[in-house]
Design a protein around this motif. Structure first.
Motif, PDB file in Angstrom:
ATOM      1  N   ILE A  22      -4.063  -1.132  -8.672  1.00 31.91           N
ATOM      2  CA  ILE A  22      -4.655  -0.564  -9.887  1.00 31.91           C
ATOM      3  C   ILE A  22      -3.644  -0.593 -11.020  1.00 31.91           C
ATOM      4  O   ILE A  22      -3.969  -0.931 -12.163  1.00 31.91           O
ATOM      5  CB  ILE A  22      -5.148   0.872  -9.624  1.00 31.91           C
ATOM      6  N   ARG A  23      -2.413  -0.261 -10.690  1.00 30.79           N
ATOM      7  CA  ARG A  23      -1.342  -0.251 -11.688  1.00 30.79           C
ATOM      8  C   ARG A  23      -1.115  -1.641 -12.276  1.00 30.79           C
ATOM      9  O   ARG A  23      -0.834  -1.772 -13.479  1.00 30.79           O
ATOM     10  CB  ARG A  23      -0.071   0.275 -11.032  1.00 30.79           C
ATOM     11  N   MET A  24      -1.248  -2.672 -11.458  1.00 27.15           N
ATOM     12  CA  MET A  24      -1.025  -4.038 -11.930  1.00 27.15           C
ATOM     13  C   MET A  24      -1.949  -4.385 -13.081  1.00 27.15           C
ATOM     14  O   MET A  24      -1.548  -5.014 -14.062  1.00 27.15           O
ATOM     15  CB  MET A  24      -1.247  -5.040 -10.785  1.00 27.15           C
ATOM     16  N   PHE A  25      -3.213  -3.978 -12.977  1.00 27.91           N
ATOM     17  CA  PHE A  25      -4.211  -4.397 -13.953  1.00 27.91           C
ATOM     18  C   PHE A  25      -4.447  -3.376 -15.056  1.00 27.91           C
ATOM     19  O   PHE A  25      -5.188  -3.655 -16.005  1.00 27.91           O
ATOM     20  CB  PHE A  25      -5.535  -4.687 -13.245  1.00 27.91           C
ATOM     21  N   THR A  26      -3.841  -2.205 -14.946  1.00 25.58           N
ATOM     22  CA  THR A  26      -4.082  -1.172 -15.959  1.00 25.58           C
ATOM     23  C   THR A  26      -2.829  -0.768 -16.730  1.00 25.58           C
ATOM     24  O   THR A  26      -2.936  -0.311 -17.873  1.00 25.58           O
ATOM     25  CB  THR A  26      -4.675   0.091 -15.304  1.00 25.58           C
ATOM     26  N   GLU A  27      -1.647  -0.946 -16.138  1.00 25.16           N
ATOM     27  CA  GLU A  27      -0.427  -0.455 -16.782  1.00 25.16           C
ATOM     28  C   GLU A  27       0.605  -1.543 -17.077  1.00 25.16           C
ATOM     29  O   GLU A  27       1.343  -1.439 -18.050  1.00 25.16           O
ATOM     30  CB  GLU A  27       0.226   0.626 -15.899  1.00 25.16           C
ATOM     31  N   ASP A  28       0.663  -2.564 -16.238  1.00 25.38           N
ATOM     32  CA  ASP A  28       1.736  -3.555 -16.351  1.00 25.38           C
ATOM     33  C   ASP A  28       1.352  -4.670 -17.334  1.00 25.38           C
ATOM     34  O   ASP A  28       0.672  -5.626 -16.978  1.00 25.38           O
ATOM     35  CB  ASP A  28       2.041  -4.153 -14.970  1.00 25.38           C
ATOM     36  N   VAL A  29       1.817  -4.534 -18.570  1.00 20.23           N
ATOM     37  CA  VAL A  29       1.536  -5.544 -19.590  1.00 20.23           C
ATOM     38  C   VAL A  29       2.267  -6.845 -19.274  1.00 20.23           C
ATOM     39  O   VAL A  29       1.759  -7.939 -19.536  1.00 20.23           O
ATOM     40  CB  VAL A  29       1.944  -5.028 -20.986  1.00 20.23           C
ATOM     41  N   PHE A  50       2.452   6.351   1.875  1.00 16.05           N
ATOM     42  CA  PHE A  50       1.221   5.579   1.726  1.00 16.05           C
ATOM     43  C   PHE A  50       0.469   6.035   0.477  1.00 16.05           C
ATOM     44  O   PHE A  50       0.209   7.219   0.298  1.00 16.05           O
ATOM     45  CB  PHE A  50       0.344   5.750   2.963  1.00 16.05           C
ATOM     46  N   ILE A  51       0.120   5.077  -0.406  1.00 13.36           N
ATOM     47  CA  ILE A  51      -0.585   5.425  -1.647  1.00 13.36           C
ATOM     48  C   ILE A  51      -1.863   4.591  -1.821  1.00 13.36           C
ATOM     49  O   ILE A  51      -2.477   4.617  -2.898  1.00 13.36           O
ATOM     50  CB  ILE A  51       0.321   5.233  -2.877  1.00 13.36           C
ATOM     51  N   GLY A  52      -2.252   3.837  -0.818  1.00 12.17           N
ATOM     52  CA  GLY A  52      -3.484   3.048  -0.907  1.00 12.17           C
ATOM     53  C   GLY A  52      -3.372   1.895  -1.890  1.00 12.17           C
ATOM     54  O   GLY A  52      -2.383   1.174  -1.921  1.00 12.17           O
ATOM     55  N   ILE A  53      -4.382   1.768  -2.725  1.00 14.74           N
ATOM     56  CA  ILE A  53      -4.428   0.614  -3.647  1.00 14.74           C
ATOM     57  C   ILE A  53      -3.891   0.956  -5.037  1.00 14.74           C
ATOM     58  O   ILE A  53      -4.166   0.245  -6.014  1.00 14.74           O
ATOM     59  CB  ILE A  53      -5.874   0.090  -3.776  1.00 14.74           C
ATOM     60  N   GLU A  54      -3.087   2.010  -5.130  1.00 12.31           N
ATOM     61  CA  GLU A  54      -2.567   2.414  -6.444  1.00 12.31           C
ATOM     62  C   GLU A  54      -1.709   1.321  -7.085  1.00 12.31           C
ATOM     63  O   GLU A  54      -1.725   1.160  -8.305  1.00 12.31           O
ATOM     64  CB  GLU A  54      -1.767   3.704  -6.316  1.00 12.31           C
ATOM     65  N   ASN A  55      -0.932   0.588  -6.268  1.00  5.80           N
ATOM     66  CA  ASN A  55      -0.115  -0.499  -6.828  1.00  5.80           C
ATOM     67  C   ASN A  55      -0.988  -1.574  -7.455  1.00  5.80           C
ATOM     68  O   ASN A  55      -0.648  -2.147  -8.500  1.00  5.80           O
ATOM     69  CB  ASN A  55       0.767  -1.114  -5.744  1.00  5.80           C
ATOM     70  N   LEU A  76       0.820  -1.214   0.000  1.00  3.47           N
ATOM     71  CA  LEU A  76       0.000   0.000   0.000  1.00  3.47           C
ATOM     72  C   LEU A  76       0.854   1.264   0.000  1.00  3.47           C
ATOM     73  O   LEU A  76       0.355   2.353   0.239  1.00  3.47           O
ATOM     74  CB  LEU A  76      -0.930  -0.001   1.221  1.00  3.47           C
ATOM     75  N   THR A  77       2.158   1.093  -0.284  1.00  2.78           N
ATOM     76  CA  THR A  77       3.080   2.230  -0.290  1.00  2.78           C
ATOM     77  C   THR A  77       3.884   2.239  -1.588  1.00  2.78           C
ATOM     78  O   THR A  77       3.817   1.313  -2.388  1.00  2.78           O
ATOM     79  CB  THR A  77       4.054   2.160   0.898  1.00  2.78           C
ATOM     80  N   ASP A  78       4.665   3.300  -1.763  1.00  8.72           N
ATOM     81  CA  ASP A  78       5.570   3.378  -2.916  1.00  8.72           C
ATOM     82  C   ASP A  78       7.018   3.224  -2.450  1.00  8.72           C
ATOM     83  O   ASP A  78       7.929   3.844  -2.995  1.00  8.72           O
ATOM     84  CB  ASP A  78       5.392   4.712  -3.651  1.00  8.72           C
ATOM     85  N   ILE A  79       7.250   2.370  -1.464  1.00 10.05           N
ATOM     86  CA  ILE A  79       8.569   2.199  -0.882  1.00 10.05           C
ATOM     87  C   ILE A  79       9.589   1.713  -1.904  1.00 10.05           C
ATOM     88  O   ILE A  79       9.307   0.839  -2.723  1.00 10.05           O
ATOM     89  CB  ILE A  79       8.501   1.217   0.322  1.00 10.05           C
TER      90      ILE A  79
END
Length: 292
Positions: A56-63, A49-54, A38-41
């Protein structure tokens, strides 16, 4: 009463090292990995702390994530059935009364001890090079490590080769099958194939279930062979999830995102294990009347 409490205290004392190990090396890292997801460590840096951004990124940006998941699924489908079939065949052979059979049992178990090492993976890489011993033996020039059609199969062979632990469990299960059932089946005129499917398989099905679950977990955790033999290539055809998580965490220094990926893999494992257990009621036989 005092004796009972003393016995309980001794019991807790005996399991105390396991409790410490579980807390330090399993539970605390598990909780921390979720917190990090839940962080950008970054590796060696501060985190925010960035919440569920990681996620979201998995399913929208990471091909590459979908490719790694698909490669992992193909790896499981290829390795687990082949490993268990091979282990069962060898266990049945080793259960026969043959002179010097104990030596062969030991020899067949050795790959399970040595197979996961970096040295074996490095040796595998040399053996399957285009000019390696495998091509020389079969008289071909197949590019085992450089062709996407063969690369995943090549690293899968290392896992299949480590069938010793499953073989030992199958061997123990085969020894527990009552001999009188085989005799009764032979009297009824059943052939060897029918006896195998109607007597042997149902009675060892609980061990089969255990082996399927454990070998699926082992396949999901595989990292060494993919890293040492192919490095995830060619064209990311062997970039399984464990290797991708490692690269994101320690090569790209993105620990937060890697932690989120590890939780995705964990949830996938839970769902896969749940599916296996759900289907087991249709094919697992228990002597107490449970199961099929």
């Amino acid at each position: 009463m005092k004796r009972k409490k003393l016995g309980e205290a001794k019991g807790y004392l005996y399991i105390f090292p396991w409790i410490i190990g579980f807390l330090m090396f399993q539970l605390i890292p598990l909780v921390n990995s979720f917190r990090y997801s839940l962080t950008d460590i970054k590796l060696g840096g501060e985190y925010q702390f960035i919440g569920i951004e990681n996620y979201i990124r998995m399913f929208t940006e990471d091909v590459d994530l979908f490719n790694s998941m698909w490669v992992t699924i193909k790896y499981i489908i290829m390795v687990v059935p082949a490993k268990l079939i091979f282990a069962l065949i060898v266990a049945m052979i080793l259960s026969m009364k043959i002179k010097g059979i104990r030596i062969f049992r030991t020899m067949y178990y050795l790959p399970s001890i040595l197979g996961g090492s970096v040295a074996i993976s490095a040796l595998w890489r040399v053996m399957f090079m285009k000019s390696g011993i495998i091509n020389n033996l079969i008289g071909t020039d197949i590019n085992w490590l450089g062709d996407p059609k063969y690369a995943l199969f090549t690293i899968g062979l290392i896992d299949i080769w480590q069938f010793g632990s499953s073989m030992v469990l199958f061997f123990a299960a085969l020894k527990q099958v009552p001999r009188d059932l085989y005799e009764a089946a032979q009297i009824d005129g059943a052939g060897k194939v029918k006896v195998f499917f109607k007597v042997t398989l149902p009675l060892i099905s609980p061990v089969m279930l255990f082996n399927i679950v454990m070998q699926t977990i082992n396949a999901l955790q595989n990292y060494t062979s993919a890293y040492v033999v192919t490095g995830g290539g060619p064209l990311k055809s062997t970039n399984i999830m464990a290797l991708k998580i490692y690269e994101d965490a320690f090569v790209k220094s993105d620990l937060g995102y890697a932690s989120a990926e590890s939780w995705l893999l964990f949830i996938f494992l839970l769902c896969l294990s749940g599916f296996i257990f759900f289907t087991s009621k249709y094919w697992v036989f228990y002597s107490d009347g449970g199961g099929k």
